[in-house]
Design a protein around this motif. Structure first.
Motif, short mmCIF file in Angstrom:
data_model
loop_
_atom_site.label_atom_id
_atom_site.label_comp_id
_atom_site.label_asym_id
_atom_site.label_seq_id
_atom_site.Cartn_x
_atom_site.Cartn_y
_atom_site.Cartn_z
N THR A 11 3.48 -1.03 -5.03
CA THR A 11 2.92 0.25 -4.59
C THR A 11 1.88 -0.04 -3.51
O THR A 11 1.23 -1.09 -3.54
CB THR A 11 2.25 1.03 -5.74
OG1 THR A 11 1.69 2.25 -5.23
CG2 THR A 11 1.16 0.24 -6.43
N ASN A 12 1.75 0.88 -2.55
CA ASN A 12 0.69 0.73 -1.55
C ASN A 12 -0.52 1.59 -1.91
O ASN A 12 -1.43 1.77 -1.11
CB ASN A 12 1.20 1.05 -0.15
CG ASN A 12 1.67 2.50 0.01
OD1 ASN A 12 1.59 3.30 -0.92
ND2 ASN A 12 2.16 2.84 1.18
N LYS A 26 0.51 4.43 6.43
CA LYS A 26 1.80 4.69 5.77
C LYS A 26 1.62 5.70 4.63
O LYS A 26 0.57 5.73 3.98
CB LYS A 26 2.38 3.40 5.20
CG LYS A 26 3.16 2.56 6.20
CD LYS A 26 3.75 1.32 5.52
CE LYS A 26 4.75 0.63 6.44
NZ LYS A 26 5.98 1.39 6.61
N LYS A 28 1.99 7.33 0.87
CA LYS A 28 1.95 6.69 -0.45
C LYS A 28 3.37 6.39 -0.92
O LYS A 28 4.28 7.21 -0.77
CB LYS A 28 1.24 7.60 -1.45
CG LYS A 28 -0.25 7.76 -1.16
CD LYS A 28 -0.91 8.67 -2.17
CE LYS A 28 -2.40 8.81 -1.88
NZ LYS A 28 -3.08 9.70 -2.85
N GLU A 29 3.54 5.22 -1.50
CA GLU A 29 4.88 4.77 -1.85
C GLU A 29 4.82 3.94 -3.13
O GLU A 29 3.87 3.17 -3.34
CB GLU A 29 5.45 3.91 -0.72
CG GLU A 29 6.92 3.59 -0.83
CD GLU A 29 7.80 4.60 -0.11
OE1 GLU A 29 8.91 4.84 -0.61
OE2 GLU A 29 7.37 5.12 0.94
N MET A 31 7.56 1.45 -5.27
CA MET A 31 8.88 0.82 -5.30
C MET A 31 9.52 1.08 -6.67
O MET A 31 8.93 0.74 -7.69
CB MET A 31 8.74 -0.69 -5.06
CG MET A 31 10.05 -1.43 -4.93
SD MET A 31 9.82 -3.23 -4.68
CE MET A 31 9.15 -3.27 -3.00
N ALA A 222 6.15 -1.69 -0.01
CA ALA A 222 6.66 -0.79 -1.04
C ALA A 222 7.87 0.02 -0.59
O ALA A 222 8.71 0.41 -1.39
CB ALA A 222 5.54 0.15 -1.50
N ASP A 223 7.99 0.26 0.72
CA ASP A 223 9.13 1.02 1.23
C ASP A 223 10.33 0.12 1.56
O ASP A 223 11.33 0.59 2.09
CB ASP A 223 8.74 1.84 2.46
CG ASP A 223 8.33 0.99 3.66
OD1 ASP A 223 8.35 -0.26 3.55
OD2 ASP A 223 7.99 1.56 4.72
N ASN A 241 14.68 -3.72 6.78
CA ASN A 241 14.37 -3.06 5.50
C ASN A 241 15.44 -3.41 4.47
O ASN A 241 16.64 -3.32 4.76
CB ASN A 241 14.29 -1.54 5.70
CG ASN A 241 13.66 -0.85 4.51
OD1 ASN A 241 14.22 -0.82 3.43
ND2 ASN A 241 12.47 -0.28 4.72
#
Length: 283
Positions: A11-12, A26, A28-29, A31, A222-223, A241
């Motif tokens: 997670t970021n 970026k 919020k993300e 995984m 995380a993305d 990616n």
């Protein structure tokens, strides 16, 4: 190709706004678990050690145990890096796969936390006391040193707590001029370092130099963005990616090969690397 470690940002989200960290651009993300397992499966031929951190704090995730279960199943050694502010949310961090827990003590006084200092530090000390497997390292970080000794008062407060808890007498001159680390108990250390500046394309100065990026380490945000190192939190050097490309093809891309070749010749190929001052520590 082998790496000493892969930084996997599950997670970021860190839940804090430390003044020494850059403003996150970026979104919020988090995984998801299936993708995390796929990432680890692809990373496995290159390393068996992962750090669950780039910008985010894994302890913000209530289901962190599920990520650790996957890492354990795939036989990874795991490093957890946290501000320490969310330790109270987790009953158990001492999984068989966990090799080391890094706690950034310099986070507390650079935020407006709702936690009192005593609550914050006592949760960390309780974690040290709960450690039954003394093969697990606990690394208490004070990475807030500078020439002015600007954090002396806060660090003295930390030392008073550590002194009382671990029954160690710390002198003021040790706080002003600490060694690299001090052993508090078996495999429990307080580790010192200077503030560092996160790399930014906005920086003016460019330098060459050696770096461990893509040589001994790699990062996955995380993305799913693959980056050369643990300091490219915004994915400026986007190598590909893992949602759409395989890690093997990313590592064999011309761009990745050029980065490695340049660093081995003490050159910085990418603009972000040229403007990164952290690599000066490897000179």
């Amino acid at each position: 190709m082998r790496f000493h470690r892969a930084y996997i940002e599950i997670t970021n989200i860190c839940g804090l706004e430390c003044s020494f960290c850059p403003t996150k651009k970026k979104p919020k993300e988090i995984m998801d678990l299936d993708f995390f397992e796929d990432v680890l499966t692809q990373i496995a031929p290159y390393t068996k050690e992962i750090a669950l951190h780039v910008m985010g704090d894994p302890l913000t995730l209530s289901n962190l145990s599920e990520y650790l279960d996957i890492a354990e199943k795939l036989k990874f050694a795991v490093i957890i890096t946290t501000s320490g502010a969310y330790i109270y949310l987790h009953k158990n961090l001492f999984y068989k796969c966990v090799k080391q827990i890094n706690i950034s003590l310099n986070s507390y006084n650079k935020n407006s936390m709702s936690l009192s200092f005593d609550k914050y530090i006592n949760e960390i000390l309780n974690l040290c006391d709960k450690r039954e497997d003394d093969e697990i390292f606990i690394n208490l970080r004070l990475w807030n040193l500078d020439e002015k000794g600007s954090e002396f008062a806060y660090n003295k407060l930390i030392f008073e707590k550590l002194s009382e808890h671990f029954r160690i007498d710390f002198k003021d001159d040790l706080i002003l001029n600490p060694p690299k680390s001090i052993r508090l108990a078996k495999k429990i250390l307080v580790h010192f370092d200077n503030y560092f500046q996160w790399p930014s394309l906005d920086a003016k100065k460019r330098t060459d130099g050696y770096c461990h990026g893509l040589i001994s380490q790699i990062g996955v945000l995380a993305d799913g963005t693959v980056v050369p190192c643990c300091l490219d939190a915004e994915g400026v050097i986007n190598l590909g990616n893992l949602h759409t490309k395989k890690l093997e093809s990313i590592l064999h891309s011309l761009r990745a090969k050029e980065i490695v070749k340049s660093f081995k010749n003490s050159k910085a190929k990418e603009e972000l690397c040229q403007k990164c001052t952290y690599k000066n520590r490897f000179a």
